[in-house]
Structures are given as structure tokens and as C-alpha cells.
Write a protein that holds these residues in place. Sequence first.
Motif, PDB file in Angstrom:
ATOM      1  N   PHE A 186       0.847  -1.206   0.000  1.00  0.00           N
ATOM      2  CA  PHE A 186       0.000   0.000   0.000  1.00  0.00           C
ATOM      3  C   PHE A 186       0.875   1.245   0.000  1.00  0.00           C
ATOM      4  O   PHE A 186       0.564   2.253   0.628  1.00  0.00           O
ATOM      5  CB  PHE A 186      -0.949  -0.019   1.209  1.00  0.00           C
ATOM      6  N   ASN A 187       2.007   1.151  -0.696  1.00  0.00           N
ATOM      7  CA  ASN A 187       2.897   2.299  -0.849  1.00  0.00           C
ATOM      8  C   ASN A 187       2.158   3.401  -1.629  1.00  0.00           C
ATOM      9  O   ASN A 187       1.139   3.134  -2.269  1.00  0.00           O
ATOM     10  CB  ASN A 187       4.155   1.841  -1.583  1.00  0.00           C
TER      11      ASN A 187
ATOM     12  N   GLY B 204       2.707   0.917   3.601  1.00  0.00           N
ATOM     13  CA  GLY B 204       2.135  -0.252   4.262  1.00  0.00           C
ATOM     14  C   GLY B 204       2.153  -1.456   3.351  1.00  0.00           C
ATOM     15  O   GLY B 204       2.476  -1.356   2.167  1.00  0.00           O
TER      16      GLY B 204
HETATM   17  C1  LIG Z   1       6.009  -1.826  -4.350  1.00  0.00           C
HETATM   18  C2  LIG Z   1       6.525  -3.184  -4.570  1.00  0.00           C
HETATM   19  C3  LIG Z   1       7.021  -3.963  -3.510  1.00  0.00           C
HETATM   20  C4  LIG Z   1       7.290  -3.438  -2.131  1.00  0.00           C
HETATM   21  O1  LIG Z   1       6.300  -2.822  -1.482  1.00  0.00           O
HETATM   22  P1  LIG Z   1       6.593  -1.654  -0.392  1.00  0.00           P
HETATM   23  O2  LIG Z   1       5.298  -1.551   0.298  1.00  0.00           O
HETATM   24  O3  LIG Z   1       6.969  -0.433  -1.157  1.00  0.00           O
HETATM   25  O4  LIG Z   1       7.691  -2.127   0.499  1.00  0.00           O
HETATM   26  C5  LIG Z   1       7.387  -5.271  -3.771  1.00  0.00           C
HETATM   27  N1  LIG Z   1       7.296  -5.786  -5.002  1.00  0.00           N
HETATM   28  C6  LIG Z   1       6.856  -5.069  -6.060  1.00  0.00           C
HETATM   29  C7  LIG Z   1       6.761  -5.731  -7.385  1.00  0.00           C
HETATM   30  C8  LIG Z   1       6.479  -3.741  -5.877  1.00  0.00           C
HETATM   31  O5  LIG Z   1       6.071  -3.029  -6.937  1.00  0.00           O
END
Ligand SMILES: *Cc1c(COP(=O)(O)O)cnc(C)c1O
Length: 375
Positions: free
Chosen positions: A189-190, A200
Motif C-alpha cells: 500500500f505504498n 504499508g
Molecule cells: C512496491 C513493490 C514492492 C514493495 O512494497 P513496499 O510496500 O513499497 O515495500 C514489492 N514488489 C513489487 C513488485 C512492488 O512493486
Amino acid sequence: MPEQSKIWLSSPHMGGEEQKFVKEAFDTNWIAPLGPNVTSFEHAISTYIDNNVFTAALSSGTGAIHLALELLGVSAGDEVLCQTFTFSASANPIKYLGATPVFVDSEVDTWNMSPKLLREAIVDRIAKDKKPKAIVAVHLYGMPYNVTEITAVAKEFDIPVVEDSAEALGSTFKGEKCGSFGTIGILSFNGNKIITTSGGGALVTKDESIKNKAIFLATQAREDAPHYQHSVVGYNYRMSNVLAGIGRGQMLVLDERVAARRANYQYYYDNLQTIEEIEFLNEPEGSFSNRWLSCILTPSFKVREEIRLLLLEENIESRPLWKPMHLQPVFSGCASYMDGTSENLFERGLCLPSGSNLEKEDLERVVRIIKSKFL
Ligand SMILES: *Cc1c(COP(=O)(O)O)cnc(C)c1O
């Protein structure tokens, strides 16, 4: 001429109810990790994905992958197979555990892990007496990986799958939601994802004991005792109750967000597919992508850069497709099973502005500029 307003690649898009849930956290003084918003948010995710899954809300998707790998028994010296065409967060947690990533190239049909190369990689690692401990497969840009075949290969060799669904909340494969296919699924949930809690993530599993162990590890592995008792090393990875309030609000509009992102893709497709030099990634039969980011393939690195810079001049953010992990200096020296697919995608591919909050005029501006390059 006044500078044109900025068009972002993918920016947060609130639905309206988020502040109500955040206020609830304030009013009840639940400004802690844990609390009613966390429980409700977890329930909303589980219900959305599949009634048979359990969800642990965490501080990031990266943390969720870290816990998933640890719970699947990955430890120092092990090897983990990982899709090379992805964001670095899919692979970094392998290193956190002292294990070694072994990278696998993509197939052209989904841009995700090739089942054929996965099989070759497993057979070869076993022959070298290094049977991989886990597989990290990714639904990149929201497009489901070939779930049927990847799952079959993993089963054949009895290797668990971490399903990196960080970009694919709302996507489905044969009618079932992404996040429900791996031994453990993870979500993010970035701020740039399809819905956000500002930061998150979550771990999703059909095994309740895995969920309970994830929460245990995510709260410093604190055992049940009046004093603080610890037998294993834990982490501080739980989601805050304030941020889970944002998540509750976002879950209410998730399906609208999926529809809006798919409409962006459709607009680009309808208006650019007549240009012979531009290619799109169609959904294979049975796949439904949330189209987190709309991507195009250009004829060459040179043309991809020309378009990116043309857009930049007009204050429009676009981005090359993910640079494969086996090309990243940090992972140089890792074994890899490649056929050139991901390198080719990286050279030619561009992600276009894809936010669910884009206006029709924004999309028109993007299309007009790209067309001006070709027509
Ligand atoms: C965004 C993302 C993550 C990590 O998520 P965060 O919440 O930013 O730590 C992992 N794998 C992929 C493919 C992503 O795009």
C-alpha cells in the motif's frame, strides 16, 4: 506560455472516507500499532481476496516478503528463485536472510516469470545439489503471471511460492483474485500503488498458523508472558492503526480504482494502437489485469528515450520498465537463467501516466505528444 501542469506517473487518490476512519483512531486514542482499524482493514482485505484467506497488515510490502521467506524456512546459505523483471523489493529480502537470489527471466505473454525457464532453473540447481528453498513470482504492472503453469512447476518439485502481488491488488486469474495463489501472497500500500495507506503492506495466506506466526514475528517475537519474553529474533513490522484507517477508506473505492486504471489503458490502446511502431501487452485468456501502470513497447531504446524526453519537456512523468535484477550491480554475480526477454522489454518499454485520478485532458495531452513523434 505558463508551464503546463505536471502529470504524474501514479499519484495517491483518496476516496473521501479515509479521514473518518483516521479520526476514529484519534477520537479513541488508538494511535498505536494494532487497534480496531487494523483488524477491520485486515478483514476487508481477506473478504475482498477470498473468504478462505487470512491477512496480516504490515508496515510495508518489503517487510511482508521478508517475513514470508522466513516463514517458509529460508535462511543463510539457501538459494531462492526470483523473477528478474521486477522492482528490487522482490529480491532484497532474500539478502536480508543471508540467502542468495537466483534470477529467472520472463515470458513474452505476461512479462512475468517464464514457467519453462523456472523448470530449467530448478532442475539445474538440484543437479548442483542446491535445491531452491522458495520461488518469488511477481504479477508485474498488475498482469497475473501464468498461475496454472508456475504453480504446477512449484508443486512438481515441492517448492513454496511467495506471490508478489504488490502491483496486482484487484487483478484476477481465471476469476480468482491475485494474492490468493501463492503459499504466501504479499500486497503493498505504498503511495504509488493502486490503493495506498501512504506506506504499508500485507501478508495473505490460507494457513491461519502462518498468519499468526507472521504477526508474532512482526511484533518483536514477544511471547505470552507478563514480562517481555523472547526466544527468537523479531521485527517491528506491524501496521499502525492510524494508517490502517486510510486503508479502510481506500478499500471502499478499490474496484473504482481498478476500473479507472483499466480505462486509462483502454484510452491509450484505442488511440495509439494504429501506430505500427507501438505495441501493447494484451491480457492472455483467463487473465484480468488491474492495469496498475499502462505500458507500451517502442521499436528501440533510442525511440523509448526520445518519447520519454518529449514527455518530460511537457512536464509529464513517464518511466522505463523495471531494470531487470540480474543487470543490477547489487546482484551482480548471482546465477541467472535468461533468454533475453526482460532485457529487451527494459530497453524498449515505457510506463505512461496511469493514475486513477488522471483527467481526460491529461490522457489527451500524453497521446498527442506520443503521436507527434510518429505522425
Ligand atoms: C512496491 C513493490 C514492492 C514493495 O512494497 P513496499 O510496500 O513499497 O515495500 C514489492 N514488489 C513489487 C513488485 C512492488 O512493486
